[in-house]
Scaffold this active site. Sequence first.
Site, PDB file in Angstrom:
ATOM      1  N   CYS A   7       0.862  -1.174   0.000  1.00 54.36           N
ATOM      2  CA  CYS A   7       0.000   0.000   0.000  1.00 54.36           C
ATOM      3  C   CYS A   7       0.907   1.235   0.000  1.00 54.36           C
ATOM      4  O   CYS A   7       2.048   1.160  -0.444  1.00 54.36           O
ATOM      5  CB  CYS A   7      -0.993  -0.016   1.156  1.00 54.36           C
ATOM      6  SG  CYS A   7      -0.292   0.174   2.805  1.00 54.36           S
ATOM      7  N   ARG A  13      -3.605  -0.567   5.320  1.00 60.65           N
ATOM      8  CA  ARG A  13      -4.160  -1.654   4.500  1.00 60.65           C
ATOM      9  C   ARG A  13      -3.231  -2.847   4.341  1.00 60.65           C
ATOM     10  O   ARG A  13      -3.656  -3.992   4.548  1.00 60.65           O
ATOM     11  CB  ARG A  13      -4.549  -1.116   3.115  1.00 60.65           C
ATOM     12  CG  ARG A  13      -5.761  -0.220   3.143  1.00 60.65           C
ATOM     13  CD  ARG A  13      -5.991   0.433   1.808  1.00 60.65           C
ATOM     14  NE  ARG A  13      -4.972   1.451   1.582  1.00 60.65           N
ATOM     15  CZ  ARG A  13      -4.933   2.260   0.539  1.00 60.65           C
ATOM     16  NH1 ARG A  13      -5.854   2.154  -0.397  1.00 60.65           N
ATOM     17  NH2 ARG A  13      -3.984   3.174   0.426  1.00 60.65           N
TER      18      ARG A  13
END
Length: 186
Positions: A7, A13
């Site tokens: 990410c 994430r």
Amino acid sequence: MNILFVCTGNTCRSPMAQAIFQHKTKHHVQSAGIFAGEGMPASMGTTEVLKQQGISSDHKSQPVTDDLMKWADLIITMTKNHRDLLKQSYPADADKIYTLKEYADPQYEHAWNKLKESYAHLEEAKLAGSEVDANLTDQINQLEKTVQNVDIIDPFGGNYMTYQKTYQELDIYLALLVKKIENKDR
């Protein structure tokens, strides 16, 4: 199989994806960020959502490196921008870089194939000088939306509910990823 999740900053994430995936499988997994610093913990939201799901994570951020790219058999990004930047920066590894949704979701692959087929029909109609069917144009527009919707929600700066929504989205697509990888291993 060695899987790298990527990410932006490697605090929300990708560490969440790494922890969920490790919880589901025995594959070797790491995460990194395109613009990550070294050694930052996962965000409080990520840590809290994982903890609520009974998943532990002792994450420290790391940037994407040549060594990580070579280590990975599969590189899964959270957005198409991450994917495109990695493909541009590491062209020799382009064939193993995908967004999570485009790699794991069989509906994405179906939509992509249908879109290619629809474009071929459109070109045939244009070459033949035929009028283009409005239904074909509508179908192409819908399919383009489907294949462009490959980003995982970025919870950065959001509240707990935002992180929970990202967790739910990741959990769905990571389950599909596990299924796809297990089917390939057979």
